[in-house]
Motif scaffolding. Structure first.
Motif, PDB file in Angstrom:
ATOM      1  N   LEU A 148      51.115  44.538  43.341  1.00  0.00           N
ATOM      2  CA  LEU A 148      52.087  43.985  42.395  1.00  0.00           C
ATOM      3  C   LEU A 148      51.466  42.789  41.696  1.00  0.00           C
ATOM      4  CD1 LEU A 148      55.846  43.565  42.832  1.00  0.00           C
ATOM      5  CD2 LEU A 148      54.540  41.497  42.338  1.00  0.00           C
ATOM      6  N   CYS A 149      51.650  42.716  40.384  1.00  0.00           N
ATOM      7  CA  CYS A 149      51.152  41.558  39.626  1.00  0.00           C
ATOM      8  C   CYS A 149      52.338  40.822  39.025  1.00  0.00           C
ATOM      9  CB  CYS A 149      50.169  41.983  38.536  1.00  0.00           C
ATOM     10  SG  CYS A 149      50.901  42.918  37.180  1.00  0.00           S
ATOM     11  N   ILE A 150      52.232  39.508  38.983  1.00  0.00           N
ATOM     12  CA  ILE A 150      53.265  38.665  38.409  1.00  0.00           C
ATOM     13  C   ILE A 150      52.591  37.505  37.687  1.00  0.00           C
ATOM     14  CG2 ILE A 150      53.540  37.366  40.569  1.00  0.00           C
ATOM     15  CD1 ILE A 150      56.510  37.029  39.800  1.00  0.00           C
ATOM     16  N   GLY A 153      53.498  31.149  34.604  1.00  0.00           N
ATOM     17  CA  GLY A 153      52.897  30.183  33.694  1.00  0.00           C
ATOM     18  C   GLY A 153      51.626  30.746  33.082  1.00  0.00           C
ATOM     19  N   ASN A 154      50.490  30.121  33.367  1.00  0.00           N
ATOM     20  CA  ASN A 154      49.197  30.542  32.832  1.00  0.00           C
ATOM     21  C   ASN A 154      48.361  31.329  33.838  1.00  0.00           C
ATOM     22  OD1 ASN A 154      49.839  29.209  30.485  1.00  0.00           O
ATOM     23  ND2 ASN A 154      48.636  27.373  30.959  1.00  0.00           N
ATOM     24  N   ILE A 155      48.960  31.723  34.957  1.00  0.00           N
ATOM     25  CA  ILE A 155      48.198  32.379  36.030  1.00  0.00           C
ATOM     26  C   ILE A 155      48.797  33.751  36.330  1.00  0.00           C
ATOM     27  CG2 ILE A 155      47.345  32.157  38.402  1.00  0.00           C
ATOM     28  CD1 ILE A 155      47.809  29.148  38.205  1.00  0.00           C
ATOM     29  N   VAL A 156      47.895  34.726  36.559  1.00  0.00           N
ATOM     30  CA  VAL A 156      48.305  36.051  37.024  1.00  0.00           C
ATOM     31  C   VAL A 156      47.949  36.165  38.503  1.00  0.00           C
ATOM     32  CG1 VAL A 156      47.972  38.533  36.810  1.00  0.00           C
ATOM     33  CG2 VAL A 156      48.022  37.118  34.760  1.00  0.00           C
ATOM     34  N   TYR A 157      48.965  36.452  39.326  1.00  0.00           N
ATOM     35  CA  TYR A 157      48.765  36.629  40.757  1.00  0.00           C
ATOM     36  C   TYR A 157      48.907  38.111  41.110  1.00  0.00           C
ATOM     37  CZ  TYR A 157      49.232  31.563  41.365  1.00  0.00           C
ATOM     38  OH  TYR A 157      49.048  30.195  41.299  1.00  0.00           O
ATOM     39  N   ALA A 167      46.242  37.149  45.813  1.00  0.00           N
ATOM     40  CA  ALA A 167      45.018  36.702  45.150  1.00  0.00           C
ATOM     41  C   ALA A 167      45.353  36.278  43.724  1.00  0.00           C
ATOM     42  CB  ALA A 167      43.965  37.807  45.147  1.00  0.00           C
ATOM     43  N   GLU A 168      44.570  35.362  43.205  1.00  0.00           N
ATOM     44  CA  GLU A 168      44.719  34.920  41.819  1.00  0.00           C
ATOM     45  C   GLU A 168      43.712  35.680  40.966  1.00  0.00           C
ATOM     46  OE1 GLU A 168      43.745  30.922  39.232  1.00  0.00           O
ATOM     47  OE2 GLU A 168      44.667  30.670  41.231  1.00  0.00           O
ATOM     48  N   LEU A 169      44.200  36.381  39.932  1.00  0.00           N
ATOM     49  CA  LEU A 169      43.313  37.184  39.094  1.00  0.00           C
ATOM     50  C   LEU A 169      42.737  36.377  37.947  1.00  0.00           C
ATOM     51  CD1 LEU A 169      42.052  39.922  38.347  1.00  0.00           C
ATOM     52  CD2 LEU A 169      44.123  40.376  36.990  1.00  0.00           C
ATOM     53  N   VAL A 170      43.581  35.670  37.210  1.00  0.00           N
ATOM     54  CA  VAL A 170      43.117  34.984  36.017  1.00  0.00           C
ATOM     55  C   VAL A 170      43.988  33.772  35.743  1.00  0.00           C
ATOM     56  CG1 VAL A 170      44.529  36.511  34.568  1.00  0.00           C
ATOM     57  CG2 VAL A 170      42.655  35.231  33.520  1.00  0.00           C
ATOM     58  N   THR A 171      43.354  32.744  35.203  1.00  0.00           N
ATOM     59  CA  THR A 171      44.060  31.569  34.694  1.00  0.00           C
ATOM     60  C   THR A 171      43.614  31.346  33.258  1.00  0.00           C
ATOM     61  OG1 THR A 171      44.137  30.536  36.890  1.00  0.00           O
ATOM     62  CG2 THR A 171      44.485  29.103  34.980  1.00  0.00           C
ATOM     63  N   VAL A 172      44.555  31.363  32.333  1.00  0.00           N
ATOM     64  CA  VAL A 172      44.240  31.165  30.917  1.00  0.00           C
ATOM     65  C   VAL A 172      44.442  29.696  30.571  1.00  0.00           C
ATOM     66  CG1 VAL A 172      44.895  33.536  30.359  1.00  0.00           C
ATOM     67  CG2 VAL A 172      46.595  31.721  30.145  1.00  0.00           C
ATOM     68  N   ASN A 173      43.762  29.254  29.504  1.00  0.00           N
ATOM     69  CA  ASN A 173      43.889  27.858  29.112  1.00  0.00           C
ATOM     70  C   ASN A 173      45.173  27.633  28.312  1.00  0.00           C
ATOM     71  OD1 ASN A 173      43.309  28.628  26.369  1.00  0.00           O
ATOM     72  ND2 ASN A 173      41.132  28.680  26.932  1.00  0.00           N
ATOM     73  N   LYS A 209      37.012  40.755  36.793  1.00  0.00           N
ATOM     74  CA  LYS A 209      36.218  40.539  35.580  1.00  0.00           C
ATOM     75  C   LYS A 209      37.026  40.900  34.340  1.00  0.00           C
ATOM     76  CE  LYS A 209      31.600  41.288  37.563  1.00  0.00           C
ATOM     77  NZ  LYS A 209      30.368  42.111  37.479  1.00  0.00           N
ATOM     78  N   LEU A 210      36.863  40.085  33.314  1.00  0.00           N
ATOM     79  CA  LEU A 210      37.439  40.377  32.011  1.00  0.00           C
ATOM     80  C   LEU A 210      36.578  41.439  31.332  1.00  0.00           C
ATOM     81  CD1 LEU A 210      39.437  39.765  29.687  1.00  0.00           C
ATOM     82  CD2 LEU A 210      37.838  37.955  28.950  1.00  0.00           C
ATOM     83  N   LEU A 211      37.191  42.578  30.983  1.00  0.00           N
ATOM     84  CA  LEU A 211      36.449  43.693  30.405  1.00  0.00           C
ATOM     85  C   LEU A 211      36.478  43.695  28.888  1.00  0.00           C
ATOM     86  CD1 LEU A 211      37.601  46.568  32.792  1.00  0.00           C
ATOM     87  CD2 LEU A 211      35.556  45.133  32.968  1.00  0.00           C
ATOM     88  N   ARG A 212      37.608  43.306  28.312  1.00  0.00           N
ATOM     89  CA  ARG A 212      37.706  43.415  26.855  1.00  0.00           C
ATOM     90  C   ARG A 212      38.851  42.558  26.340  1.00  0.00           C
ATOM     91  NH1 ARG A 212      37.981  48.989  23.214  1.00  0.00           N
ATOM     92  NH2 ARG A 212      37.412  47.967  21.262  1.00  0.00           N
ATOM     93  N   VAL A 213      38.727  42.132  25.070  1.00  0.00           N
ATOM     94  CA  VAL A 213      39.787  41.392  24.389  1.00  0.00           C
ATOM     95  C   VAL A 213      40.176  42.177  23.139  1.00  0.00           C
ATOM     96  CG1 VAL A 213      40.418  39.260  23.221  1.00  0.00           C
ATOM     97  CG2 VAL A 213      38.968  39.173  25.273  1.00  0.00           C
TER      98      VAL A 213
END
Length: 450
Positions: A148-150, A153-157, A167-173, A209-213
């Motif tokens: 499950l992902c949620i 704020g600026n973080i995807v868990y 686990a923390e997947l990504v934190t955006v600025n 890993k970030l694969l694409r934007v």
């Protein structure tokens, strides 16, 4: 009885014919002579004279008369007590009707299913601090890998339901965030993340890993996402719906224009042929991919205008491919059902509160809805009667998001009260059928085209 010993009946039967008129008073009346061949005159005389005497009273008789009477009784079978009597005993009375005969609920047959117990409280509660209290966003999803992902704020868990690890997947600025939408790809490994600055990121959850934007599809935040195999549909604040083919460099393959405000709901049909979009303009559109090759690929198949508030909640029925359920916001409060082949509204029901999300059961004809003010509850409905089966309470603010486990039994709900709750609402999983083989590597060319 005459001198010859023959008994003469003292009863004379007379009858007047209805069709014979008396001519004079001297004439005799017609007599009715009955057929006496079947009559037992001796027995009848005995019963009239001796038989009805009280047997308890002593009677003084001569021995010869008593012997005669005994012989007469044996000859006429005087153990009988009445002239007219039943030769057979009457039937036994029928057994009384059982007390539960008129019970309001008839006994269940062996083939009917026992009534399922629905727990009224959540089986697990997790903290979800800093979750955005925004009706138009989609910040929760449950992938086919049981993760499950949620977005908080600026973080995807990521929360793994198999071992309860986090686990923390990504934190955006701050310039990119906050995160406005998340959606798992069908393979359960790759995750799409929509951001406030109009771009969409594609992540590999196993390697973090970030694969694409993906850029250029929208001018504002991307609040809704929906996968259809290798096609990722995105809904933007400006009202456009963009189909992105993540396998190719020029990823934008179709653009649907129909909404004039933010697109807050996107769902592909199980067949992958129709896309439903809901917007802040109170509209629901049905887009058909088969029309993409025509001269007007951005023209909708159906437009539904019956809702009077924003439509975020959309859910395709798993057992009827052309059935769509949609839910309206606070000024609407209705769940509507649509036939997307004909465009007809099949039914509508007022829930009494804001409809935030909808989920169909994968095994039963049931629909789950989550709500805002006043009860902030989850409601389970029986389809098509739309009778309430259960109301699940626990959240103290509006229940903005729902996601369903891969086995279809557990539902996760995220609310503005900053909690994530798990409900065993759809029952125990049954033996699942093997799913058809699908393309498990839609991102094979990501590293090459980045």
């Amino acid at each position: 009885m005459d001198a010859a010993g023959t008994w003469t009946s003292p009863i004379k039967f007379k009858s007047r014919s209805l069709f014979h008129h008396r001519k004079s008073s001297q004439e005799n009346l017609d007599r009715f002579i009955p057929n006496r061949s079947a009559m037992d005159f001796s027995y009848a005389h005995y019963m009239l004279t001796e038989g009805r005497k009280n047997k308890e009273e002593p009677v003084v008789t001569s021995p010869s008369k008593e012997a005669y009477r005994k012989k007469l009784a044996e000859a006429f079978n005087m153990n009988r007590t009445r002239i007219l009597a039943f030769k057979n005993k009457p039937p036994q009375p029928v057994e009384a009707i059982p007390s539960d005969f008129f019970s309001p609920s008839p006994p269940q047959s062996k083939s009917s299913k026992p009534r399922r117990h629905i727990p009224q409280s959540s089986e697990r509660t997790l903290d979800a601090p800093d979750i955005e209290d925004d009706f138009y966003l989609n910040l929760l999803d449950w992938g086919s890998s049981n993760v499950l992902c949620i977005a908080l704020g600026n973080i995807v868990y990521l929360w793994n339901a198999s071992d309860s690890s986090t686990a923390e997947l990504v934190t955006v600025n701050e310039e990119e965030g906050p995160i406005t939408s998340v959606s798992w790809a069908p393979d359960g490994r790759h995750l799409a993340v929509g951001l406030n600055n109009s771009i969409v990121q594609l992540w590999d959850s196993t390697t973090s890993k970030l694969l694409r934007v993906l850029r250029g599809g929208h001018r504002g935040r991307v609040g809704s996402l929906a996968w259809n195999n290798h096609i990722l549909s995105t809904g933007g604040m400006e009202g456009r719906v963009v189909n992105n083919d993540v396998r190719i460099r020029s990823h934008i393959v179709e653009t649907y224009r129909g909404h004039n405000q933010e697109v807050c709901g996107l769902k592909w049909s199980p067949s992958g042929q129709q896309l439903a979009s809901g917007g802040n303009d109170n509209l629901v559109h049905i887009w058909d991919r088969s029309r993409a090759s025509s001269n007007s690929p951005t023209r909708w198949l159906h437009r539904f205008e019956e809702h009077v508030a924003a439509v975020k909640a959309l859910a395709w029925c798993p057992f009827q491919g052309n059935l769509l359920a949609s839910g309206g916001g606070g000024s609407d409060q209705c769940i509507k059902f649509w036939n997307t082949h004909t465009g007809a509204c099949l039914n509508t029901i007022n829930t009494g509160s804001q409809v935030c999300a909808l989920l169909w059961s994968k095994s039963e004809r049931e629909l789950l809805s989550s709500h805002g003010f006043t009860q902030n509850q989850l409601t389970l409905w029986k389809y098509p009667s739309m009778l309430k089966m259960a109301e699940l309470n626990g959240h103290t603010s509006r229940v903005l998001h729902m996601a369903q486990s891969p086995d279809g039994c557990t539902v996760a709900s995220a609310a503005a009260d900053e909690t994530l709750r798990f409900w065993n609402v759809f029952g125990t999983p049954e033996a699942s059928k093997p799913s058809p083989k699908r393309n498990r590597e839609p991102f094979a060319d990501f590293n090459r085209i980045r």
